[in-house]
Design an enzyme around this catalytic site. Structure first.
Site, PDB file in Angstrom:
ATOM      1  N   ARG A 232      30.881  50.863  28.523  1.00 63.48           N
ATOM      2  CA  ARG A 232      31.796  50.873  28.542  1.00 63.48           C
ATOM      3  C   ARG A 232      32.508  52.057  29.364  1.00 63.48           C
ATOM      4  NH1 ARG A 232      33.346  46.924  27.092  1.00 63.48           N
ATOM      5  NH2 ARG A 232      34.277  46.031  25.215  1.00 63.48           N
ATOM      6  N   GLU A 261      40.722  49.885  33.661  1.00 62.40           N
ATOM      7  CA  GLU A 261      40.827  48.488  34.082  1.00 62.40           C
ATOM      8  C   GLU A 261      42.528  47.625  34.007  1.00 62.40           C
ATOM      9  OE1 GLU A 261      37.693  46.326  32.378  1.00 62.40           O
ATOM     10  OE2 GLU A 261      36.604  48.162  32.356  1.00 62.40           O
ATOM     11  N   HIS A 280      35.284  42.881  35.118  1.00 61.42           N
ATOM     12  CA  HIS A 280      34.293  43.076  33.274  1.00 61.42           C
ATOM     13  C   HIS A 280      34.481  41.505  33.702  1.00 61.42           C
ATOM     14  CE1 HIS A 280      35.345  44.855  28.888  1.00 61.42           C
ATOM     15  NE2 HIS A 280      34.527  44.221  29.267  1.00 61.42           N
TER      16      HIS A 280
END
Ligand code: NDP
Length: 314
Positions: A232, A261, A280
């Site tokens: 993360r 993000e 991601h």
């Protein structure tokens, strides 16, 4: 009695919500009914017993849900104590991403070793340029340090071992793990990452792991080392990383996750040649929905038998 399972539209960032009921395999006598729940349709939540979701919505707390299933492994954005107080169970999708993330990390390492990302950039510009971004090398014999040796870490370790790499790792309980030559405890992080050509982060975001890789840890890495983050974003101090890559403290980085993000257009990371960015998608897989459905199906069967849900976090 019918059990009503909602599929929140937010899952669409990973798979089509409509595809989920088709792959959910529960015996007919279980009387499970599935419904697609639109974003912000709080009233639809009232009729549900459980929901399968990507996003967390505060409205979940006001609905009379028994259980929330996260289609991600990382459940850091769910409010554990509020859910516990409201008596809502939370389950995760851990267990299904070892192969996809393992392949992605192997890909990053191969790109850095062989300069593939830079040759692809030259191709986009229509340039025949044989200059390697760094002296080319082979992964065999190079050291990978995995921080986190769970499902992801083990998937990455298996591939790295297959490529002939020397694999070490860090976990909370430093007991042995297959394909990992040496396992260090959390207190020996600097020593573990110090000798590695690649440091790959594969641990959850928790209060303990937030900012785990900052200026001191980047300084402890080799100058020819690459940092890989598939965990993360906030596990790494992004500003310190940008500085470390820009001034040559480390050789480069491959990042699938970011502090914010989508990555803001203004981020200097976009322009660093020795950084590989992926949006991601390290765990993306055409079987993603079916794999999540297998976990949810298992929980539904366990629930009927009066057993604990699979992958229960809260
Ligand atoms: P697991 O729970 O299987 O493994 C977590 C590992 O991290 C364990 O080895 C654990 O140690 C270790 N760990 C936990 N806290 C610390 C710490 N503070 N310091 C050192 N090690 C620690 O999780 P997964 O492998 O399935 O996933 C890990 C994380 O990766 C997820 O939480 C998620 O945030 C992220 N992820 C990202 C994806 C992507 O698309 N980029 C996809 C899937 C997951 P121990 O073994 O001792 O318990």
């Amino acid at each position: 009695m019918t059990f009503t399972l909602g599929v929140h539209e937010s899952v669409e960032v990973v798979f089509s919500p409509e595809s989920f009921p088709d792959v959910l395999d529960v015996p007919e006598e279980s009387a499970v009914e599935t419904r697609i729940v639109a974003h912000d349709d709080a009233t639809a939540l009232d009729d549900l017993d459980a929901i399968v979701t990507f996003a967390y919505d505060e409205a979940f707390l006001d609905a009379d849900l028994e259980w929330i299933h996260s289609i991600q492994t990382g459940v850091d954005r769910f409010p554990f104590s509020d859910l516990e107080a409201a008596g809502v169970a939370l389950t995760s999708s851990t267990g299904i991403h070892g192969d996809a993330v393992g392949d992605t990390v192997a890909g990053y390492m191969l790109s850095f070793a062989r300069g593939l990302h830079v040759y692809r950039d030259a191709q986009v510009d229509g340039r025949w340029d044989r200059t390697p971004p760094a002296p080319p090398f082979s992964l065999a014999g190079e050291r990978l340090c995995l921080v986190g040796l769970g499902v992801l870490g083990r998937g990455i370790a298996a591939r790295a071992a297959g490529l002939g790499m020397d694999v070490v790792g860090v976990r909370r309980t430093p007991t042995p793990v297959a394909n990992v030559d040496e396992v260090y405890g959390r207190d020996r992080l600097a020593e573990a990452i110090g000798g590695a050509r690649f440091v790959a982060l594969a641990l959850p975001l928790t209060p303990e792991s937030e900012g785990l890789i900052g200026p001191a840890e980047l300084d402890a890495m080799r100058e020819d080392a690459y940092l890989i983050n598939v965990a993360r974003g906030p596990v790494v101090d992004e500003e310190a990383l940008i500085e470390a890559v820009s001034n040559g403290t480390i050789a480069g980085a491959a990042l699938d996750v970011f502090e914010t993000e989508p990555l803001p257009e203004t981020s200097p990371l976009w322009d660093l040649q020795n950084v590989i960015l992926t949006p991601h998608v390290a765990a993306a897989h055409r079987e993603y929905a079916a794999r999540v459905a297998a976990i949810v199906g298992e929980s539904l069967r366990r629930r009927e038998r009066g057993e604990e849900l699979a992958n229960r976090v809260v």
